[in-house]
Design a protein around this motif. Structure first.
Motif, PDB file in Angstrom:
ATOM      1  N   GLU A 113      31.429  60.059 -31.633  1.00 40.44           N
ATOM      2  CA  GLU A 113      31.349  59.118 -30.515  1.00 40.44           C
ATOM      3  C   GLU A 113      30.374  59.646 -29.481  1.00 40.44           C
ATOM      4  N   TRP A 114      29.822  58.718 -28.709  1.00 41.97           N
ATOM      5  CA  TRP A 114      28.777  59.053 -27.744  1.00 41.97           C
ATOM      6  C   TRP A 114      29.081  58.404 -26.398  1.00 41.97           C
ATOM      7  N   ARG A 115      28.584  59.034 -25.344  1.00 36.15           N
ATOM      8  CA  ARG A 115      28.764  58.521 -23.977  1.00 36.15           C
ATOM      9  C   ARG A 115      27.492  57.917 -23.410  1.00 36.15           C
ATOM     10  N   THR A 146      31.541  55.518 -34.274  1.00 38.62           N
ATOM     11  CA  THR A 146      31.236  55.128 -35.644  1.00 38.62           C
ATOM     12  C   THR A 146      32.310  55.658 -36.582  1.00 38.62           C
ATOM     13  N   ILE A 147      32.622  54.854 -37.603  1.00 41.83           N
ATOM     14  CA  ILE A 147      33.632  55.189 -38.613  1.00 41.83           C
ATOM     15  C   ILE A 147      32.997  55.048 -39.987  1.00 41.83           C
ATOM     16  N   ASN A 148      33.199  56.033 -40.840  1.00 44.84           N
ATOM     17  CA  ASN A 148      32.731  55.952 -42.226  1.00 44.84           C
ATOM     18  C   ASN A 148      33.679  55.093 -43.052  1.00 44.84           C
ATOM     19  N   GLY A 149      33.105  54.241 -43.906  1.00 42.58           N
ATOM     20  CA  GLY A 149      33.913  53.339 -44.697  1.00 42.58           C
ATOM     21  C   GLY A 149      34.962  54.045 -45.532  1.00 42.58           C
ATOM     22  N   LEU A 150      34.584  55.138 -46.205  1.00 35.51           N
ATOM     23  CA  LEU A 150      35.525  55.822 -47.087  1.00 35.51           C
ATOM     24  C   LEU A 150      36.684  56.416 -46.293  1.00 35.51           C
ATOM     25  N   PHE A 177      30.929  50.580 -33.099  1.00 39.02           N
ATOM     26  CA  PHE A 177      31.453  49.676 -32.082  1.00 39.02           C
ATOM     27  C   PHE A 177      31.559  50.431 -30.768  1.00 39.02           C
ATOM     28  N   TRP A 178      31.724  49.685 -29.689  1.00 37.47           N
ATOM     29  CA  TRP A 178      31.980  50.298 -28.387  1.00 37.47           C
ATOM     30  C   TRP A 178      33.394  49.936 -27.968  1.00 37.47           C
ATOM     31  N   ALA A 179      34.023  50.807 -27.213  1.00 31.81           N
ATOM     32  CA  ALA A 179      35.397  50.564 -26.778  1.00 31.81           C
ATOM     33  C   ALA A 179      35.622  51.247 -25.439  1.00 31.81           C
ATOM     34  N   ASP A 180      36.448  50.621 -24.615  1.00 29.71           N
ATOM     35  CA  ASP A 180      36.802  51.200 -23.310  1.00 29.71           C
ATOM     36  C   ASP A 180      38.279  51.543 -23.243  1.00 29.71           C
TER      37      ASP A 180
END
Length: 396
Positions: free
Chosen positions: A71-73, A95-99, A56-59
């Motif tokens: 995370e990336w810029r 990005t987040i890993n499910g586990l 996802f993207w977030a500000d």
């Protein structure tokens, strides 16, 4: 026999312990005004595997920044005749890993006496006087409100003469190399340079380091491919685009996300509300769901804390964005290969922050006009005609 409010087993019953169910549970746990509410979470699986990732993207900071894997810029968009690496400004792509997510939320709930977790399969939910009853192979329970995150049975609900039904389907390989291949600062967000085969097809790359990345072949279409076709496309990208012949596959990700304008109601009764995909939280035109799930959970919990009732409008969705999604789904269904041109025009003619706000459904009417004015109108005009006729377009 009716159930009185005083005799409910629980205040809230959450069906499903995936992204949506655990999100609501965690938001409840963080709300002091709901600290005395008893919550039952019923999940059919142990959730002890890293079965998926969410990006996802977030500000702004999120509740789950502590478990973000990377995370990336910057992101890259590539198609024939146009390639650009885009700085995300105040946004970050994460990005987040499910586990990691499952473990994080379960740890937060484990020491909280208001939560009870049961492993079981729910066979039915029914309204009662002032509440709901759930029937499961782990027993029957009653609650004031139930929140249902089971996937919708779209095969049974399908109305193909009225609505559009596509999938975002993919196979991804997490690979490691012995030398530096990837740019760890840039997500390959959409690489449309490959053959489209009358569908929308692209490569997506999440680089975790110069030697490790998730490489995914993704399609927007009605029917999944044989697995070997995804794998052949990934191999072609690795060998031709990256000129890579020596690598190790360390993990695999396979999925199919429904992309449909079929109405997925936010509630199925006065006391039964829907979560996740069942509640329409996967955005129909992109498949992104994680941040929409968090926003939905926050909206539900805020209303429960303030009024003891769910909000009258559980999602706050705006009709114009539903129309935009329907139009793009119709184009994908009629002429899937033109999707590449639409996304190229979006990224070529708009700042990335405007695109993200549009996909987040937070743009103003003025920005919506700028977005729509930046793409060729004819595919959309054809799909508007189909919407007015009340039936999906067909490939000619």
């Amino acid at each position: 026999m009716s159930v009185s409010a005083a005799s409910f087993d629980y205040d809230y019953l959450i069906v499903g312990g995936g992204a949506a169910g655990l999100s609501l549970a965690y938001h409840i746990a963080q709300e002091p005004r709901l600290a005395r509410k008893k919550v039952l979470l019923i999940e059919p699986e142990a959730k002890d595997r890293n079965d998926r990732t969410w990006s996802f993207w977030a500000d702004a900071p999120t509740l789950f920044d502590g478990i973000v894997a990377h995370e990336w810029r910057q992101i890259a968009f590539r198609s024939p005749g146009f390639e650009r690496v885009l700085d995300l400004g105040r946004y970050r792509y994460k990005t987040i890993n499910g586990l990691d997510y499952y473990r994080f939320v379960r740890r937060a709930l484990a020491d909280n006496p208001q939560f009870t977790t049961v492993q079981g399969i729910v066979n039915g939910l029914e309204e009662t006087a002032g509440g709901v009853r759930v029937r499961s192979n782990a027993g029957d329970f009653t609650a004031r409100f139930a929140f249902d995150s089971r996937p919708p049975d779209l095969a049974r609900l399908r109305q193909p003469a009225k609505h559009r039904y596509l999938l975002q389907h993919f196979v991804g390989w997490e690979i490691e190399t012995d030398h530096e291949v990837f740019n760890p600062d840039v997500v390959e967000f959409m690489d449309f340079r490959g053959e489209q085969h009358r569908e929308a097809r692209f490569i997506y790359v999440l680089p975790f380091s110069a030697r490790k990345a998730l490489v995914e072949y993704t399609l927007f279409s009605e029917t999944p491919l044989p697995k070997e076709e995804y794998e052949a496309a990934i191999r072609e990208y690795l060998s031709t685009t990256l000129q890579l012949s020596d690598y190790r596959i360390t993990a695999e990700e396979v999925g199919a996300i429904p992309m449909t304008d079929h109405p997925l109601p936010a509630r199925t009764g006065q006391h039964i509300l829907n979560l996740g995909t069942r509640g329409g939280r996967a955005k129909p035109s992109t498949g992104y769901a994680f941040k929409r799930i968090q926003q939905h959970s926050a909206r539900l919990v805020a209303a429960l804390a303030a009024t003891s009732l769910p909000p009258a409008d559980p999602t706050g969705d705006q009709w114009q964005f539903h129309l935009f999604d329907t139009l793009l789904l119709d184009i994908m269904r009629r002429r899937g290969e033109t999707t590449r041109d639409i996304f190229r025009q979006l990224f070529e003619r708009n700042p990335v922050e405007r695109i993200f706000r549009f996909l987040d459904e937070t743009t103003s009417w003025a920005d919506n006009f700028r977005i729509m004015n930046s793409v060729s109108p004819w595919p959309f005009m054809r799909s508007i005609a189909q919407v007015l006729r009340g039936r999906p377009g067909r490939r000619q």
